[in-house]
Design an enzyme around this catalytic site. Structure first.
Site, PDB file in Angstrom:
ATOM      1  N   ASP A 224      34.090  45.194  34.232  1.00  0.00           N
ATOM      2  CA  ASP A 224      33.594  44.928  35.576  1.00  0.00           C
ATOM      3  C   ASP A 224      34.486  45.503  36.675  1.00  0.00           C
ATOM      4  OD1 ASP A 224      31.153  43.842  36.044  1.00  0.00           O
ATOM      5  OD2 ASP A 224      31.792  41.767  36.145  1.00  0.00           O
TER       6      ASP A 224
ATOM      7  N   SER B  11      45.079  30.839  45.353  1.00  0.00           N
ATOM      8  CA  SER B  11      45.087  32.184  44.762  1.00  0.00           C
ATOM      9  C   SER B  11      43.695  32.770  44.690  1.00  0.00           C
ATOM     10  CB  SER B  11      45.641  32.148  43.329  1.00  0.00           C
ATOM     11  OG  SER B  11      47.017  32.292  43.293  1.00  0.00           O
TER      12      SER B  11
ATOM     13  N   ASP C  78      50.960  41.181  42.510  1.00  0.00           N
ATOM     14  CA  ASP C  78      50.645  40.038  41.652  1.00  0.00           C
ATOM     15  C   ASP C  78      51.191  40.340  40.268  1.00  0.00           C
ATOM     16  OD1 ASP C  78      48.850  38.048  40.085  1.00  0.00           O
ATOM     17  OD2 ASP C  78      48.160  37.761  42.144  1.00  0.00           O
TER      18      ASP C  78
ATOM     19  N   HIS D 281      45.926  36.500  35.744  1.00  0.00           N
ATOM     20  CA  HIS D 281      45.859  36.109  37.155  1.00  0.00           C
ATOM     21  C   HIS D 281      45.575  37.315  38.050  1.00  0.00           C
ATOM     22  CE1 HIS D 281      47.565  34.891  41.121  1.00  0.00           C
ATOM     23  NE2 HIS D 281      47.152  33.684  40.780  1.00  0.00           N
TER      24      HIS D 281
END
Length: 457
Positions: free
Chosen positions: A185, A403, A176, A233
């Site tokens: 996180d 996605s 990606d 993304h």
């Protein structure tokens, strides 16, 4: 989601979008097999697909001599930009790797001149691929993470309640953009390459990449897999797969998992050439003994590429699942296939997107036999980087798209593998598809007719 006016990599697919705007994406097709069957030059259709101008990928037969290769290059006025001969190719028996060349003709003209060359297996354009994302915690306790719950979610919360929360011994590759691996996180679930020693300036594992500790950036050809807020993304995808249960922000399908990055989508997308290297990067690590169960591929677009299909098959032979976004162009891919989700390789799981009401998302591609399963894809909260006062900080955002559906399924692969140690790629895929819950909006739209369900894992 951000609208991007250019296409990325080999294809032109978009697999995720920010809250309002869907993009185009990738899927699976049968005519790929027909194109692959030719052992002569494959003239891949450019059509409306964006390609890198004047660039070709050429696969010579292994018995081609240097003189025969030079003759082919001279016929199209080509200069060699890169000889791609990865460890995965070598292990697969490829004596000659791919040549990325720049010709003095456009791609289709150059391919036409190479037709009939007995020493070339195929030649094809260097397509451009794309993803798309849009933005709309703690998010699970307040109901925002609907994709993890029951109802039309993935059922992950039920698995957690049964003490099935994943394992750090299971690795996932994220192909990606890059990933903010120190996000509050994600840190702890982002792994390091165990075969590489950090900071010593040496290619310890012999894969051609120096200090690839967290993975490799194929877009910029360096070991920095996080380059700022443009990597939102990839970071969002990572959070859905494996955000930690730590009282902060969101939580992923797996509370424990080991993730690595192969960044190939840069500021102007990614190319087929770099996608191939990214896929082979994880295949090589798997061949070295790393327990890579699956790669997440929330991207796509463009025409059929034999070279990319070959790379996916090398991953298949190594036992790595290739989870791919079905695409966001509201297309029946039985009639209009898109890639890479449309390739026929057995290790591909193609994923459509659902809304929280159980509807097939308005943007989602579908296909009765070419898309496998649906998963939560709309209004999905996950991890992102943000810039504030010159610093990059951990944050969260809601995106829409196939996605976003895809990493739910990739996370499910990891969760199943954590509970069923030693399960093969075929067994994991079968378990995920056979446990799908029948969903009316998906009847006749995806192979299983149903949605992801990890509650029984």
């Amino acid at each position: 989601m951000k609208k991007i006016s250019y296409l990325l990599l080999c294809c032109l697919a978009v697999s995720c979008t920010k809250t309002i705007d869907p993009g185009a994406d990738a899927t699976r097709a049968t005519d790929a097999a027909n194109a692959a069957a030719s052992n002569s030059v494959v003239a891949t259709q450019e059509g409306s697909y964006e390609t890198v101008p004047n660039e070709l990928l050429i696969q010579f037969k292994d018995n081609a001599s240097d003189a025969q290769r030079s003759q082919a290059f001279n016929a199209i006025g080509a200069s060699v930009l890169e000889h791609i001969h990865t460890n995965a190719m070598k292990k697969g028996g490829r004596k000659t790797g791919l040549f990325l060349v720049h010709a003095n003709l456009n791609a289709l003209e150059a391919i036409g001149k190479l037709k009939g060359n007995a020493f070339i297996e195929y030649a094809e354009p260097n397509y451009v691929y794309q993803h798309a994302a849009t933005s709309s915690d703690p998010y699970f306790t307040n109901g925002s993470l609907w994709g993890m719950g029951s109802g039309f979610g993935s059922g992950a919360a039920t698995a957690w309640a049964n003490n099935k929360t994943g394992s750090g011994t299971v690795y996932i590759g994220i192909i990606d953009e890059g990933v903010m691996y120190n996000h509050e996180d994600i840190t702890g679930n982002f792994a390091t390459n165990p075969y590489e020693t950090a900071g010593n300036g040496v290619d310890d594992d012999g894969n051609g990449y120096v200090d690839d500790v967290y993975g490799w950036d194929f877009a910029n050809n360096d070991n920095s897999i996080f380059d700022g807020t443009s990597d939102d993304h990839g970071t969002h995808v990572a959070g859905t797969i494996g955000a930690r249960a730590n009282t902060k922000g969101v939580v992923g399908v797996n509370w424990n998992v080991s993730m690595l990055s192969a960044k190939f989508l840069g500021s102007r997308g990614g190319t087929t050439a770099n996608a191939i290297k990214a896929v082979d990067y994880f295949t090589d690590l798997k061949n070295k003994g790393l327990n890579i169960v699956a790669t997440n591929n929330s991207w796509g677009g463009g025409g059929f590429s034999q070279a990319l299909q070959d790379a996916i098959e090398r991953a298949n032979q190594a036992g790595i699942l290739f989870v791919a976004a079905a695409g966001n162009s509201t297309t029946d891919i039985e009639k209009s296939p898109s890639f890479p989700a449309a390739y026929p390789n057995d290790n591909i799981i193609a994923v459509a997107a659902l809304t929280s009401t159980g509807a097939l998302a308005s943007y989602s591609n579908y296909g009765a036999t070419k898309v496998d399963i649906g998963a939560p894809g709309s209004g999905i909260w996950s991890t992102v980087p943000v810039s504030s006062k010159g610093k990059i900080l951990s944050s969260y955002a809601s995106y829409n798209g196939t996605s976003m559906a895809t990493p739910h399924v990739t996370g499910a692969c990891a969760l199943y593998a954590s509970v069923n140690t030693g399960a093969s790629a075929a067994q994991i895929k079968s378990a995920i598809l056979s446990s799908a819950v029948a969903t009316s909006s998906l009847s006749g739209k995806v192979l299983t007719g149903g949605r992801l369900n990890v509650a029984g894992f």
